[in-house]
Write a protein that holds these residues in place. Structure first.
Motif, PDB file in Angstrom:
ATOM      1  N   ARG A   1     -47.398 -67.022 -13.907  1.00 52.00           N
ATOM      2  CA  ARG A   1     -46.309 -67.593 -13.123  1.00 52.00           C
ATOM      3  C   ARG A   1     -46.532 -69.092 -12.965  1.00 52.00           C
ATOM      4  O   ARG A   1     -47.521 -69.528 -12.358  1.00 52.00           O
ATOM      5  N   SER A   2     -45.658 -69.870 -13.491  1.00 47.54           N
ATOM      6  CA  SER A   2     -45.829 -71.326 -13.470  1.00 47.54           C
ATOM      7  C   SER A   2     -45.525 -71.910 -12.082  1.00 47.54           C
ATOM      8  O   SER A   2     -44.716 -71.364 -11.334  1.00 47.54           O
ATOM      9  N   GLY A   3     -46.173 -73.016 -11.773  1.00 47.38           N
ATOM     10  CA  GLY A   3     -45.924 -73.719 -10.519  1.00 47.38           C
ATOM     11  C   GLY A   3     -46.632 -73.126  -9.321  1.00 47.38           C
ATOM     12  O   GLY A   3     -46.558 -73.672  -8.208  1.00 47.38           O
ATOM     13  N   LEU A   4     -47.384 -72.009  -9.497  1.00 49.29           N
ATOM     14  CA  LEU A   4     -48.013 -71.325  -8.364  1.00 49.29           C
ATOM     15  C   LEU A   4     -49.175 -72.137  -7.788  1.00 49.29           C
ATOM     16  O   LEU A   4     -49.347 -72.205  -6.573  1.00 49.29           O
ATOM     17  N   ALA A   5     -49.926 -72.787  -8.652  1.00 55.33           N
ATOM     18  CA  ALA A   5     -51.055 -73.594  -8.187  1.00 55.33           C
ATOM     19  C   ALA A   5     -50.565 -74.780  -7.364  1.00 55.33           C
ATOM     20  O   ALA A   5     -51.138 -75.113  -6.320  1.00 55.33           O
ATOM     21  N   LYS A   6     -49.491 -75.410  -7.827  1.00 55.53           N
ATOM     22  CA  LYS A   6     -48.954 -76.599  -7.138  1.00 55.53           C
ATOM     23  C   LYS A   6     -48.443 -76.246  -5.748  1.00 55.53           C
ATOM     24  O   LYS A   6     -48.761 -76.930  -4.750  1.00 55.53           O
ATOM     25  N   SER A   7     -47.648 -75.186  -5.627  1.00 60.44           N
ATOM     26  CA  SER A   7     -47.091 -74.818  -4.316  1.00 60.44           C
ATOM     27  C   SER A   7     -48.199 -74.375  -3.349  1.00 60.44           C
ATOM     28  O   SER A   7     -48.137 -74.686  -2.150  1.00 60.44           O
ATOM     29  N   THR A   8     -49.197 -73.701  -3.865  1.00 55.58           N
ATOM     30  CA  THR A   8     -50.302 -73.256  -3.011  1.00 55.58           C
ATOM     31  C   THR A   8     -51.126 -74.446  -2.545  1.00 55.58           C
ATOM     32  O   THR A   8     -51.536 -74.522  -1.381  1.00 55.58           O
ATOM     33  N   ALA A   9     -51.377 -75.396  -3.453  1.00 58.14           N
ATOM     34  CA  ALA A   9     -52.133 -76.595  -3.095  1.00 58.14           C
ATOM     35  C   ALA A   9     -51.406 -77.401  -2.021  1.00 58.14           C
ATOM     36  O   ALA A   9     -52.030 -77.931  -1.087  1.00 58.14           O
ATOM     37  N   ASP A  10     -50.092 -77.497  -2.136  1.00 58.78           N
ATOM     38  CA  ASP A  10     -49.313 -78.244  -1.141  1.00 58.78           C
ATOM     39  C   ASP A  10     -49.453 -77.598   0.245  1.00 58.78           C
ATOM     40  O   ASP A  10     -49.567 -78.302   1.255  1.00 58.78           O
ATOM     41  N   GLU A  11     -49.426 -76.263   0.300  1.00 55.50           N
ATOM     42  CA  GLU A  11     -49.542 -75.574   1.581  1.00 55.50           C
ATOM     43  C   GLU A  11     -50.947 -75.748   2.168  1.00 55.50           C
ATOM     44  O   GLU A  11     -51.102 -75.952   3.377  1.00 55.50           O
ATOM     45  N   LEU A  12     -51.948 -75.684   1.330  1.00 51.99           N
ATOM     46  CA  LEU A  12     -53.327 -75.881   1.808  1.00 51.99           C
ATOM     47  C   LEU A  12     -53.510 -77.304   2.351  1.00 51.99           C
ATOM     48  O   LEU A  12     -54.211 -77.511   3.346  1.00 51.99           O
ATOM     49  N   LYS A  13     -52.874 -78.253   1.714  1.00 46.85           N
ATOM     50  CA  LYS A  13     -52.964 -79.637   2.179  1.00 46.85           C
ATOM     51  C   LYS A  13     -52.345 -79.779   3.565  1.00 46.85           C
ATOM     52  O   LYS A  13     -52.863 -80.503   4.425  1.00 46.85           O
ATOM     53  N   LYS A  14     -51.235 -79.080   3.801  1.00 44.64           N
ATOM     54  CA  LYS A  14     -50.600 -79.115   5.115  1.00 44.64           C
ATOM     55  C   LYS A  14     -51.522 -78.527   6.194  1.00 44.64           C
ATOM     56  O   LYS A  14     -51.437 -78.911   7.357  1.00 44.64           O
ATOM     57  N   ARG A  15     -52.366 -77.595   5.781  1.00 42.19           N
ATOM     58  CA  ARG A  15     -53.274 -76.950   6.733  1.00 42.19           C
ATOM     59  C   ARG A  15     -54.578 -77.714   6.914  1.00 42.19           C
ATOM     60  O   ARG A  15     -55.491 -77.256   7.592  1.00 42.19           O
ATOM     61  N   GLY A  16     -54.669 -78.891   6.268  1.00 43.46           N
ATOM     62  CA  GLY A  16     -55.798 -79.772   6.525  1.00 43.46           C
ATOM     63  C   GLY A  16     -56.866 -79.796   5.451  1.00 43.46           C
ATOM     64  O   GLY A  16     -57.849 -80.543   5.585  1.00 43.46           O
ATOM     65  N   PHE A  17     -56.732 -79.024   4.395  1.00 42.15           N
ATOM     66  CA  PHE A  17     -57.735 -79.002   3.337  1.00 42.15           C
ATOM     67  C   PHE A  17     -57.571 -80.191   2.391  1.00 42.15           C
ATOM     68  O   PHE A  17     -56.460 -80.682   2.162  1.00 42.15           O
ATOM     69  N   LYS A  18     -58.699 -80.624   1.846  1.00 42.88           N
ATOM     70  CA  LYS A  18     -58.665 -81.606   0.775  1.00 42.88           C
ATOM     71  C   LYS A  18     -58.338 -80.881  -0.531  1.00 42.88           C
ATOM     72  O   LYS A  18     -58.848 -79.805  -0.781  1.00 42.88           O
ATOM     73  N   ILE A  19     -57.535 -81.502  -1.351  1.00 38.63           N
ATOM     74  CA  ILE A  19     -57.150 -80.877  -2.610  1.00 38.63           C
ATOM     75  C   ILE A  19     -57.784 -81.648  -3.772  1.00 38.63           C
ATOM     76  O   ILE A  19     -57.703 -82.876  -3.846  1.00 38.63           O
ATOM     77  N   GLY A  20     -58.432 -80.892  -4.630  1.00 37.31           N
ATOM     78  CA  GLY A  20     -59.034 -81.482  -5.821  1.00 37.31           C
ATOM     79  C   GLY A  20     -58.165 -81.223  -7.035  1.00 37.31           C
ATOM     80  O   GLY A  20     -57.024 -81.652  -7.110  1.00 37.31           O
ATOM     81  N   GLU A  21     -58.686 -80.478  -7.994  1.00 40.15           N
ATOM     82  CA  GLU A  21     -57.963 -80.193  -9.229  1.00 40.15           C
ATOM     83  C   GLU A  21     -56.902 -79.115  -8.994  1.00 40.15           C
ATOM     84  O   GLU A  21     -57.141 -78.126  -8.307  1.00 40.15           O
ATOM     85  N   VAL A  22     -55.743 -79.307  -9.582  1.00 46.37           N
ATOM     86  CA  VAL A  22     -54.666 -78.313  -9.552  1.00 46.37           C
ATOM     87  C   VAL A  22     -54.299 -78.030 -11.004  1.00 46.37           C
ATOM     88  O   VAL A  22     -53.739 -78.898 -11.700  1.00 46.37           O
ATOM     89  N   ALA A  23     -54.613 -76.822 -11.460  1.00 43.14           N
ATOM     90  CA  ALA A  23     -54.432 -76.539 -12.884  1.00 43.14           C
ATOM     91  C   ALA A  23     -54.457 -75.040 -13.138  1.00 43.14           C
ATOM     92  O   ALA A  23     -54.566 -74.231 -12.202  1.00 43.14           O
ATOM     93  N   ASN A  24     -54.349 -74.680 -14.424  1.00 43.07           N
ATOM     94  CA  ASN A  24     -54.509 -73.290 -14.821  1.00 43.07           C
ATOM     95  C   ASN A  24     -55.992 -72.920 -14.794  1.00 43.07           C
ATOM     96  O   ASN A  24     -56.865 -73.774 -14.982  1.00 43.07           O
ATOM     97  N   ALA A  25     -56.262 -71.646 -14.565  1.00 45.84           N
ATOM     98  CA  ALA A  25     -57.652 -71.187 -14.510  1.00 45.84           C
ATOM     99  C   ALA A  25     -58.280 -71.231 -15.895  1.00 45.84           C
ATOM    100  O   ALA A  25     -57.579 -71.107 -16.913  1.00 45.84           O
ATOM    101  N   PRO A  26     -59.585 -71.438 -15.991  1.00 44.36           N
ATOM    102  CA  PRO A  26     -60.264 -71.429 -17.295  1.00 44.36           C
ATOM    103  C   PRO A  26     -60.190 -70.046 -17.939  1.00 44.36           C
ATOM    104  O   PRO A  26     -59.850 -69.051 -17.296  1.00 44.36           O
ATOM    105  N   GLY A  27     -60.546 -69.984 -19.229  1.00 47.11           N
ATOM    106  CA  GLY A  27     -60.391 -68.766 -19.998  1.00 47.11           C
ATOM    107  C   GLY A  27     -61.104 -67.555 -19.423  1.00 47.11           C
ATOM    108  O   GLY A  27     -60.635 -66.420 -19.565  1.00 47.11           O
TER     109      GLY A  27
END
Length: 225
Positions: free
Chosen positions: A115-141
């Motif tokens: 499902r595309s865009g799932l990492a981005k939307s989740t990262a945005d929500e975590l940022k709102k909750r105060g977390f620092k966000i590092g890499e946002v990407a697809n999982a490794p193989g």
């Protein structure tokens, strides 16, 4: 005439029979005393042996009870020492386990689903909750398409690494916690097939408070037991 017939009796009176008075040697008091002492010792030894057998077949309940009392005293003493430490200001009651704040936890959000865009939307929500966000990407193989549960929180082992994973784990229901040999202090949130959204913010905050309350005593144990 019998030799035992007194002279002048003319045989009128005779002592007959074959029972004669015998001279008995006087009893020796020392032998009696020694025999009495030996009897007392034998009875005492038998009683002691009986008690040992009873103790063995009863599972040594007396010794266990004594050991339990000693452990209880030692535990009570340790809890008292902890209370003194808190009173001295080295640990305040209710401080609980020291966990990092969300803004000190750097999270890499990785999507292991199709499902595309799932990492981005989740990262945005975590940022709102105060977390620092590092890499946002697809999982490794090694994880891509292989995470069937809600997600995996992944980080370094050790006390600090575990604490960061605990904090991140409150944001995701039923997350699987794993460790790797990374050198940094960042943590990964790998989104799996069963993921729909993060835990509700209120539920995540309550879970974080619960983690802190679970370590209310310095050693994390219940002194009331």
């Amino acid at each position: 005439m019998s030799m035992l017939t007194p002279p002048g009796m003319g045989g009128k009176y005779r002592i007959t029979g074959n029972r004669y008075p015998r001279m008995r040697r006087p009893r020796q008091r020392r032998r009696i005393v020694l025999a009495s002492i030996a009897t007392v010792c034998a009875l005492s030894l038998a009683a002691w042996g009986t008690l040992q057998l009873i103790d063995i077949f009863s599972g040594g309940s007396s010794a266990s009870a004594s050991s339990g009392q000693d452990k209880s005293k030692a535990k009570g003493a340790k809890c008292t020492d902890d209370a003194k430490t808190q009173a001295a200001g080295k640990g305040k009651p209710g401080d609980g386990e020291k966990l990092p704040e969300p803004d000190s936890v750097k999270v890499n959000v990785l999507n292991a689903t199709d499902r595309s865009g799932l990492a981005k939307s989740t990262a945005d929500e975590l940022k709102k909750r105060g977390f620092k966000i590092g890499e946002v990407a697809n999982a490794p193989g090694e994880f891509d398409g292989k995470v069937k549960e809600t997600g995996v929180v992944l980080g370094a082992p050790g006390e600090d690494g575990v604490a960061r994973l605990k904090v991140l784990g409150t944001q995701l229901d039923d997350a699987d916690t794993r460790f790797d040999e990374r050198k940094g202090d960042d943590v990964d949130l790998i989104i799996g097939d069963a993921y729909k959204k993060l835990a509700k913010k209120k539920d995540a905050e309550d879970a974080l408070k619960g983690l802190s309350a679970a370590g209310a005593s310095p050693s994390g144990r219940d002194c009331s037991r």
